[in-house]
Design a protein around this motif. Structure first.
Motif, PDB file in Angstrom:
ATOM      1  N   TYR B 254       3.844 -10.911  -3.586  1.00 27.99           N
ATOM      2  CA  TYR B 254       5.366 -10.156  -2.877  1.00 27.99           C
ATOM      3  C   TYR B 254       4.801  -9.098  -2.334  1.00 27.99           C
ATOM      4  O   TYR B 254       4.879  -8.783  -0.894  1.00 27.99           O
ATOM      5  N   ALA B 255       3.345  -8.391  -2.670  1.00 31.27           N
ATOM      6  CA  ALA B 255       3.000  -6.925  -2.392  1.00 31.27           C
ATOM      7  C   ALA B 255       2.574  -7.216  -0.509  1.00 31.27           C
ATOM      8  O   ALA B 255       3.372  -6.204   0.241  1.00 31.27           O
ATOM      9  N   LEU B 256       2.257  -8.137  -0.303  1.00 34.58           N
ATOM     10  CA  LEU B 256       1.281  -8.652   1.359  1.00 34.58           C
ATOM     11  C   LEU B 256       2.586  -9.221   2.172  1.00 34.58           C
ATOM     12  O   LEU B 256       3.051  -8.261   3.127  1.00 34.58           O
ATOM     13  N   SER B 257       4.431  -9.371   1.741  1.00 31.12           N
ATOM     14  CA  SER B 257       4.959  -9.522   2.203  1.00 31.12           C
ATOM     15  C   SER B 257       6.147  -8.357   2.316  1.00 31.12           C
ATOM     16  O   SER B 257       6.324  -8.125   3.616  1.00 31.12           O
ATOM     17  N   ALA B 258       5.602  -7.300   1.570  1.00 29.62           N
ATOM     18  CA  ALA B 258       6.163  -6.743   1.277  1.00 29.62           C
ATOM     19  C   ALA B 258       5.350  -5.302   2.607  1.00 29.62           C
ATOM     20  O   ALA B 258       6.075  -4.921   3.401  1.00 29.62           O
ATOM     21  N   THR B 259       4.494  -4.945   2.070  1.00 33.23           N
ATOM     22  CA  THR B 259       3.549  -4.488   3.419  1.00 33.23           C
ATOM     23  C   THR B 259       3.886  -4.750   4.380  1.00 33.23           C
ATOM     24  O   THR B 259       3.681  -4.564   5.274  1.00 33.23           O
ATOM     25  N   MET B 260       3.069  -6.412   5.062  1.00 29.71           N
ATOM     26  CA  MET B 260       3.677  -6.640   6.143  1.00 29.71           C
ATOM     27  C   MET B 260       4.782  -6.454   6.693  1.00 29.71           C
ATOM     28  O   MET B 260       5.157  -5.527   7.614  1.00 29.71           O
ATOM     29  N   LEU B 261       6.127  -6.383   5.891  1.00 26.71           N
ATOM     30  CA  LEU B 261       7.594  -6.121   6.340  1.00 26.71           C
ATOM     31  C   LEU B 261       7.278  -4.724   6.900  1.00 26.71           C
ATOM     32  O   LEU B 261       7.542  -3.904   8.349  1.00 26.71           O
ATOM     33  N   PHE B 262       6.915  -3.469   5.938  1.00 23.26           N
ATOM     34  CA  PHE B 262       6.820  -2.056   6.314  1.00 23.26           C
ATOM     35  C   PHE B 262       6.237  -2.047   7.311  1.00 23.26           C
ATOM     36  O   PHE B 262       6.259  -1.074   8.686  1.00 23.26           O
ATOM     37  N   GLY B 263       5.013  -3.147   7.394  1.00 27.02           N
ATOM     38  CA  GLY B 263       3.929  -2.990   8.689  1.00 27.02           C
ATOM     39  C   GLY B 263       5.029  -3.025  10.021  1.00 27.02           C
ATOM     40  O   GLY B 263       5.044  -2.462  10.977  1.00 27.02           O
ATOM     41  N   LEU B 264       5.744  -4.622   9.851  1.00 27.81           N
ATOM     42  CA  LEU B 264       6.319  -4.234  11.408  1.00 27.81           C
ATOM     43  C   LEU B 264       7.313  -3.461  11.127  1.00 27.81           C
ATOM     44  O   LEU B 264       7.736  -3.108  12.789  1.00 27.81           O
ATOM     45  N   LEU B 265       8.113  -2.667  10.392  1.00 28.87           N
ATOM     46  CA  LEU B 265       9.054  -2.193  11.006  1.00 28.87           C
ATOM     47  C   LEU B 265       8.589  -0.180  11.784  1.00 28.87           C
ATOM     48  O   LEU B 265       9.034   0.186  12.356  1.00 28.87           O
ATOM     49  N   GLU B 266       7.246  -0.686  11.172  1.00 26.74           N
ATOM     50  CA  GLU B 266       6.779   0.983  11.421  1.00 26.74           C
ATOM     51  C   GLU B 266       6.013   0.164  12.933  1.00 26.74           C
ATOM     52  O   GLU B 266       6.202   1.216  14.035  1.00 26.74           O
ATOM     53  N   ALA B 267       5.510  -0.736  12.972  1.00 27.21           N
ATOM     54  CA  ALA B 267       5.053  -1.036  14.867  1.00 27.21           C
ATOM     55  C   ALA B 267       6.408  -0.539  15.772  1.00 27.21           C
ATOM     56  O   ALA B 267       6.023  -1.046  16.650  1.00 27.21           O
TER      57      ALA B 267
END
Lengths: 365, 320
Positions: B254-267
């Motif tokens: 879940y940490a992987l998907s959560a950080t990817m989601l937040f990374g996507l928001l930042e991108a």
């Protein structure tokens, strides 16, 4: 059996902790190749050597009294409010709206209105984390951290899209009207024949901060609500048995805490800048944590600790000017004070307790 | 929005999510062992500074990585000393460490480099190079698959691939080894672990060591990406990682998907200043605040419930 006399707990332990924090800070100064004695002299000279310096020191002190009291109210209910920074920022918005949209005839009418605006906005920003903690068990530390960031984004948005002067490069609102100008110490002391520097930003808010500290004392130790807050902070289960409603206490304690942070804005927004600027709080909310810890959540301690940090803040500025030591040194000292008076309390306490127990035994024998 | 734009956004998502993922996993180990770690931000910053400083002096980012990890470890050990050994408040210790990093990096940086708190900027050879996976260039022109492989999957730094590998590794350690079982137990019920004859203190310190190494890697990644250390360069990423940790309910995948989601928001926030949907414009500030807003909603328990490890935040005291 009492392990330690009361004075040792209230005065000796904090003093030792602060001594250790400053000792380490001195080592840091030596490690970067500067002389700690010269540094302290420069800071004292800069903070207390002139009425300009004193004016700035007391101006910062005012900020830290408000945020220190704010953190302390929550702490009495065993809530760790890291959100003073955001609550003070929102308080700034409240004060700015009051000052911008009403043509005030005189500061004496504008000030109470601005205080209500700042306190309301600050309290509102503390309400959601408080409600979520009380009703849904969401940890207040995390939610208040999140609300600091959300608040900073919100202020940036409002400033940029609604309050900014069109065509101006800087993100700040227009200047408040002349009727919202708070008297500075220069203007207050002139009728008494005392010459105080004209440029120093310390103003009438300083007296309001001292009044807030007195009010804090009566609230916490002389009212029913204060008793309930302290009872809840000591033991939630005992408080529940005594018929105290935990939801009510958490929400009220956080509302008061947020309101105190929001009140800070009468000093930095209304008193000093006289307009709303981005990041007006400048970390004062976080310093409130150090001030409350160091002041043992007692108003006298908080005022003294706020004065110390006011001195560090103003002196630190001078330090960067004369000795080319970055003013971030103050952040290091702040960190060490929080570390030693907060987290490493047992390191100082345990050996002292042993010492006092040994002394008592000797006396009995 | 065409296919290539989507690939580019996803590519920067991976870049931006890498430090978040490493930091989030750091917090995961620490909090699973019952030590709440608000000091992630400080560790990240301290590591970024030391990595930037060491890499600029030696010219090797790998020595920078060693220095970054060492700095982060030192901070982790202070946290352990305060919150495990002296049974102090873990939250207060974390807050103090964040300030300590924010202050020390500038004070020491100014004394070492006289550049107003930043480190000299790193030349390309003193930064992490991009790894081109096999056949990446050969496949680049193949439609659809080519850009996907060339842009998105290949061409990241070693640390990104290490971070991605750290996810299954963390899962394996936590759920398939004896150490992991004990680590999770010590975060839920330390007295049971103590009764079984296993040292609570040792386990918690071990968790903090892992957290220190992971944060050190994340900080070094930041310094390498920005070609040097700048004051306050962690910019709240430690807190976003903390938010992601809650979002992930303290679980590695879940940490992987959560950080990817937040990374996507930042991108997305970096690429578009504001997003217009019909008559409505989403301001850039909203995109910046979205990770925090989402975390509050998750914390409020309206969308699933995030239950932290039960013994988190309380120092373990043996009964006498």
């Amino acid at each position: 059996m009492t392990k330690m006399p009361k004075w040792a707990d209230a005065v000796l332990i904090p003093l030792i902790s602060i001594f250790l924090a400053f000792l380490l800070s001195g080592l840091v100064i030596m490690a970067i190749g500067k002389d700690p004695v010269v540094a302290i002299k420069t800071m004292v000279q800069g903070a207390f050597g002139s009425s300009n310096g004193i004016g700035y020191t007391l101006y910062y002190t005012t900020n830290f009294i408000f945020t220190g009291l704010s953190v302390a109210v929550a702490y009495h209910a065993r809530l760790f409010n890291i959100g003073s920074e955001g609550q003070a920022a929102l308080g700034g918005l409240g004060v700015a709206l009051v000052c911008l949209y009403v043509p005030w005839p005189h500061w004496a009418i504008a000030l109470p209105a601005a205080m209500i605006g700042g306190a309301l906005f600050g309290a509102a920003w503390a309400f959601i984390p408080a409600y979520l903690q009380a009703k849904r068990g969401s940890h207040i530390v995390i939610t208040t951290i999140m609300f600091n960031f959300i608040g900073s984004a919100l202020i940036g948005y409002i400033l940029l899209n609604y309050l900014k002067v069109p065509g101006s490069m800087s993100t700040e609102s227009t200047r408040f009207g002349a009727g919202a100008h708070l008297p500075t110490f220069h203007e207050m002391l002139a009728p008494l024949g005392i010459e105080f520097n004209k440029n120093a930003p310390v103003n009438v808010s300083f007296l309001i901060a001292l009044l807030a500290a007195v009010g804090f004392y009566f609230l916490i130790w002389r009212t029913r609500l204060g008793y309930e807050i302290r009872a809840y902070g000591q033991s939630e289960t005992a408080a529940k048995y005594a018929g105290i409603n935990p939801v009510r206490i958490v929400v009220i304690a956080m509302l008061i805490s947020g309101a105190l942070s929001g009140l800070m804005a009468i000093n930095n927004v209304m008193g000093e800048a006289e307009r709303l600027i981005d990041n007006a709080v400048e970390g004062a909310g976080f310093i409130g944590i150090a001030v409350a810890l160091m002041g043992r959540n007692h108003p006298i301690g908080i005022v003294l600790a706020a004065l110390l940090f006011g001195f560090l803040y103003q002196g630190g500025g001078e330090l960067s000017f004369w000795e080319s030591i970055p003013r971030e040194l103050v952040v290091v000292i702040q960190a060490l004070v929080i570390m030693f008076t907060g987290a490493l309390d047992n390191m100082v306490r345990a050996p002292l307790e042993k010492l006092f127990i040994a002394l008592n035994k000797k006396k009995e024998a | 929005m065409d296919y290539l734009t989507i690939i580019q956004i996803l590519d920067s998502t991976v870049r931006l999510a890498t430090p978040l993922l490493l930091t989030c996993l750091a917090g995961l180990f620490s909090e699973r062992a019952g030590v709440v770690d608000i000091g992630l931000e400080g560790k990240l910053l301290a590591a970024a500074f030391l990595a930037g400083a060491a890499a600029s002096v030696t010219g090797s980012i790998w020595i920078g990585l060693l220095a970054g990890v060492a700095g982060s470890l030192a901070f982790s050990m202070i946290h352990g000393l305060a919150s495990i050994t002296f049974k102090g408040d873990q939250l207060i210790s974390g807050v103090a460490l964040n300030f300590l990093a924010a202050g020390l990096t500038v004070v020491v940086g100014q004394s070492w480099f006289k550049l107003g708190g930043r480190t000299p900027s790193l030349p390309t050879e003193a930064r992490f190079g991009e790894w081109n996976l096999p056949f990446s260039d050969a496949l680049a022109d193949v439609p659809f698959i080519g850009p996907l492989y060339h842009e998105l999957i290949s061409g990241h730094t070693a640390l990104t691939y290490m971070a991605l590998l750290a996810v299954p590794l963390s899962w394996w350690v936590l759920y398939r080894t004896r150490f992991g079982l004990r680590l999770r137990a010590v975060g839920e019920n330390p007295s049971a672990v103590d009764t079984a004859g296993v040292s609570v203190v040792r386990l918690r310190f071990a968790a903090l060591v892992i957290a220190g190494v992971l944060c050190g890697m994340a900080g070094t990644y930041l310094a390498s990406l920005a070609a040097g250390f700048v004051k306050d360069m962690s910019a709240g990423r430690g807190y976003i990682a903390l938010a992601a940790l809650i979002f992930a309910k303290w679980r590695p995948w879940y940490a992987l998907s959560a950080t990817m989601l937040f990374g996507l928001l930042e991108a997305i926030g970096n690429r578009y200043q504001s997003i217009t949907m019909g008559d409505f414009t989403i301001p850039v500030q909203f995109m910046q605040a979205l990770p925090y807003i989402l975390t509050v909603i998750i914390l409020a328990g309206f969308v699933g419930k995030a239950i932290p490890p039960r013994a988190g935040g309380t120092p373990y005291v043996k009964e006498r």
